[in-house]
Design an enzyme around this catalytic site. Structure first.
Site, PDB file in Angstrom:
ATOM      1  N   SER A  18       1.525  -7.408  -1.071  1.00 53.97           N
ATOM      2  CA  SER A  18       2.222  -8.445  -0.293  1.00 53.97           C
ATOM      3  C   SER A  18       1.396  -9.731  -0.154  1.00 53.97           C
ATOM      4  O   SER A  18       1.921 -10.750   0.291  1.00 53.97           O
ATOM      5  CB  SER A  18       2.659  -7.921   1.072  1.00 53.97           C
ATOM      6  OG  SER A  18       1.569  -7.828   1.956  1.00 53.97           O
ATOM      7  N   THR A  27       1.538  -4.440   4.204  1.00 54.77           N
ATOM      8  CA  THR A  27       1.352  -4.810   5.615  1.00 54.77           C
ATOM      9  C   THR A  27       0.768  -6.220   5.782  1.00 54.77           C
ATOM     10  O   THR A  27       0.944  -6.840   6.827  1.00 54.77           O
ATOM     11  CB  THR A  27       0.420  -3.811   6.335  1.00 54.77           C
ATOM     12  OG1 THR A  27      -0.858  -3.826   5.698  1.00 54.77           O
ATOM     13  CG2 THR A  27       0.996  -2.416   6.326  1.00 54.77           C
ATOM     14  N   ASP A  28       0.076  -6.717   4.740  1.00 54.20           N
ATOM     15  CA  ASP A  28      -0.676  -7.969   4.930  1.00 54.20           C
ATOM     16  C   ASP A  28       0.210  -9.154   5.315  1.00 54.20           C
ATOM     17  O   ASP A  28      -0.175  -9.977   6.142  1.00 54.20           O
ATOM     18  CB  ASP A  28      -1.479  -8.307   3.669  1.00 54.20           C
ATOM     19  CG  ASP A  28      -2.624  -7.324   3.453  1.00 54.20           C
ATOM     20  OD1 ASP A  28      -2.979  -6.614   4.418  1.00 54.20           O
ATOM     21  OD2 ASP A  28      -3.160  -7.267   2.334  1.00 54.20           O
ATOM     22  N   THR A  32       0.824  -1.218   0.000  1.00 52.01           N
ATOM     23  CA  THR A  32       0.000   0.000   0.000  1.00 52.01           C
ATOM     24  C   THR A  32       0.849   1.255   0.000  1.00 52.01           C
ATOM     25  O   THR A  32       0.514   2.242  -0.645  1.00 52.01           O
ATOM     26  CB  THR A  32      -0.916   0.004   1.256  1.00 52.01           C
ATOM     27  OG1 THR A  32      -1.855  -1.043   1.112  1.00 52.01           O
ATOM     28  CG2 THR A  32      -1.656   1.309   1.419  1.00 52.01           C
TER      29      THR A  32
HETATM   30  N1  ASP Z   1      -2.716  -5.365   0.448  1.00 54.16           N
HETATM   31  C1  ASP Z   1      -1.652  -4.492   0.887  1.00 54.16           C
HETATM   32  C2  ASP Z   1      -0.362  -5.289   0.917  1.00 54.16           C
HETATM   33  O1  ASP Z   1      -0.163  -6.029   1.834  1.00 54.16           O
HETATM   34  C3  ASP Z   1      -1.985  -3.908   2.229  1.00 54.16           C
HETATM   35  C4  ASP Z   1      -0.967  -2.937   2.767  1.00 54.16           C
HETATM   36  O2  ASP Z   1       0.148  -2.794   2.323  1.00 54.16           O
HETATM   37  O3  ASP Z   1      -1.313  -2.261   3.785  1.00 54.16           O
HETATM   38  O4  ASP Z   1       0.428  -5.186   0.026  1.00 54.16           O
END
Ligand code: ASP
Length: 323
Positions: free
Chosen positions: A49, A80-81, A7
């Site tokens: 991710s 973050t995932d 993200t």
């Molecule tokens: N879907 C995103 C990822 O993990 C979520 C994020 O980065 O907060 O790449």
């Protein structure tokens, strides 16, 4: 800086958010980093991710190993995932590192006005450039969390990560780290280059059927059973799950029991439903390890050895992952 997407680097494509910003564009959002350190960037891949797996962890660890002597620290930007899985995997692939490896990301894209990306990136570099920093950590929302202890516990709030069953290592205030824990710096790093990705996580639920082992018997080398509470397996009157587990173990495969409860870990010998497992064969217990650390450590242990040797590697503490 090793930029991998997430993200933090995302833009709205019309079909949903997807990573689109380059490492250079990201760095340009936080000009104060240039006052702190000289940064070189690489971008081995650009992924949400959700798509990250063992081969990407090996690629990131490979970059760190190749460039280790040229740099004082490494910041990895990441979605973050699965960041907690990557942080744990890097804790096993790059052990005993006196130089810091810092993972960060954000809940909102760097180009949005109310983003947490700029603060998280600035904090990650501030911690990475600090004398006291070493080893693998996640820096997020002002907290420094040990790589083996991080877990994503919120999908939307800025304080997305928690340190499970271990205190935060430090907090960042006005761009300076204040340490709660003085960590011992590693002497010289030990790099590992193999993981066994054929590990499966079986989450138990009321009514789980033993036929799942038809698949597990032929498709995986290691199994993590995320059981209920302190730990155990349902009997359902016929003991079929116990029988299938026994069969799985008799093939020389490795089984680790953990709990689906977020904190305080498993204690398999507490209840009859858990203690009965001891008769099935040698079962390892994750105790207070996070699921992310349990899965990646099993991949790492089975990547180095099999049988008793892999079990010994799994149970040996790395980066305060197990007590
Ligand atoms: N879907 C995103 C990822 O993990 C979520 C994020 O980065 O907060 O790449």
């Amino acid at each position: 800086m090793i930029a991998t997407g997430g993200t933090i680097a995302s833009k709205n494509t019309g079909a949903g958010l997807a990573p689109a910003m380059s490492a250079k564009e990201l760095l340009a959002c936080v000009p104060e980093i240039a006052e702190l350190c000289r940064v070189q960037e690489v971008q081995p891949f650009t992924l949400d991710s959700t798509n990250i797996r063992a081969e990407h962890w090996l690629e990131i660890a490979g970059i760190i190993e190749r460039e280790y002597d040229r740099f004082d620290g490494f910041v990895v930007t990441h979605g973050t995932d699965t960041m907690a899985y990557t942080a744990a995997a890097l804790s096993y692939l790059v052990q005993n590192s006196p130089k810091p490896v810092v993972l960060t990301g954000s809940q909102k894209s760097a180009y949005l006005r109310d983003t947490d990306a700029r603060k998280n990136l600035a904090d990650a570099f501030a911690y990475c450039a600090d004398e006291g920093a070493s080893g693998v950590h996640v820096v997020f929302d002002g907290s420094v969390i040990l790589g083996t202890r991080a877990k994503k516990t919120r999908t939307k709030s800025y304080n997305a990560f928690s340190s499970i069953d271990y205190p935060d290592i430090a907090v960042l205030r006005d761009g300076k780290p204040f340490y709660y824990i003085d960590e011992e710096k590693g002497g010289s790093p030990v790099f590992y280059r193999t993981l066994d990705p054929d590990v499966f996580v079986l989450k138990t639920f009321p009514g789980i059927k033993p036929e799942i082992f038809d698949y597990l018997d032929t498709h995986c080398d290691g199994l993590v059973v995320e059981s209920f509470g302190a730990g155990g397996l349902p009997d359902y009157g016929d003991g079929a799950l116990f029988e299938r587990l026994k069969g799985f173990l008799s093939k020389g495969k490795t089984v680790v029991f953990t709990t689906q409860v977020e904190r305080e870990g498993s204690a398999l010998d507490t209840y009859e439903v858990g203690r009965k497992l001891r008769a099935c064969g040698r079962i390892l217990e994750a105790r207070c390890m996070t699921l992310e650390a349990t899965v990646t450590k099993l991949m790492w242990a089975l990547g180095q050895a099999r049988g008793a040797e892999a079990e010994e590697l799994f149970l040996r503490p790395v980066g305060k992952d197990i007590f």
